[in-house]
Design a protein around this motif. Structure first.
Motif, PDB file in Angstrom:
ATOM      1  N   GLY A   4      59.463  34.750  63.756  1.00 34.02           N
ATOM      2  CA  GLY A   4      59.461  34.431  62.031  1.00 34.02           C
ATOM      3  C   GLY A   4      58.068  34.309  61.697  1.00 34.02           C
ATOM      4  N   VAL A   5      57.198  34.838  62.331  1.00 35.59           N
ATOM      5  CA  VAL A   5      55.788  34.954  62.011  1.00 35.59           C
ATOM      6  C   VAL A   5      55.024  36.069  61.603  1.00 35.59           C
ATOM      7  N   SER A   6      54.018  36.372  61.233  1.00 29.18           N
ATOM      8  CA  SER A   6      53.238  37.561  60.578  1.00 29.18           C
ATOM      9  C   SER A   6      52.909  38.261  61.836  1.00 29.18           C
ATOM     10  N   GLN A  54      58.801  39.297  64.090  1.00 27.43           N
ATOM     11  CA  GLN A  54      59.884  38.991  63.146  1.00 27.43           C
ATOM     12  C   GLN A  54      60.589  38.049  63.902  1.00 27.43           C
ATOM     13  N   ASP A  55      60.965  38.404  65.465  1.00 24.58           N
ATOM     14  CA  ASP A  55      62.013  37.440  66.197  1.00 24.58           C
ATOM     15  C   ASP A  55      61.455  35.963  66.107  1.00 24.58           C
TER      16      ASP A  55
END
Length: 131
Positions: free
Chosen positions: A64-66, A61-62
């Motif tokens: 910004g990826v899956s 999440q940090d």
């Protein structure tokens, strides 16, 4: 300014930060530098990068990826030493701490001596002599 890239901290996304902390801190003797819920940063020793342990989904999440992904991640960490005895000791210590011996330490064709272990999240570590 000509900034040169260097590795100051290696971050591992882990499934269970407490389990990873137990393996690296209690099992392998890393020194905690920061310790928060879901995140631990450790000193690895003089001249070495730090090691950060971050909850897998939070790390994704940090960035910004899956968070999906499995299997070999295309990387391993290496600890190079001059002593076969130290290779054997690190391998024994890692297994006793809950790691898995992936490849037992043995002499290599190129003259060195090495083995591989994985931590509880499957990250590979190569412990080797140079010759």
């Amino acid at each position: 300014m000509n900034a040169k890239l260097k590795v100051s901290t290696v971050m591992l996304g882990v499934k269970d930060v407490d389990r990873a902390k137990k393996f690296y801190v209690e099992g392998l003797g890393c020194e905690p530098e920061q310790d928060f819920p879901g995140f631990v940063k450790c000193r690895l020793g003089e001249g070495s990068s730090s090691l950060a342990l971050y909850e897998w989904a939070a790390a994704a999440q940090d960035a910004g990826v899956s968070p999906e992904g499995a299997g070999f991640r295309g990387s391993s960490f290496h600890f190079i030493t001059d002593s076969r005895d130290e290779v054997d000791e690190v391998m024994r210590t890692a297994v006793a701490a809950g790691g898995t011996a992936v490849k037992k330490a043995a002499a290599a064709e190129w003259g060195g001596y090495f083995g591989y272990f994985s931590d509880p999240d499957g990250y590979l570590w190569k412990v080797a002599t140079t010759a």
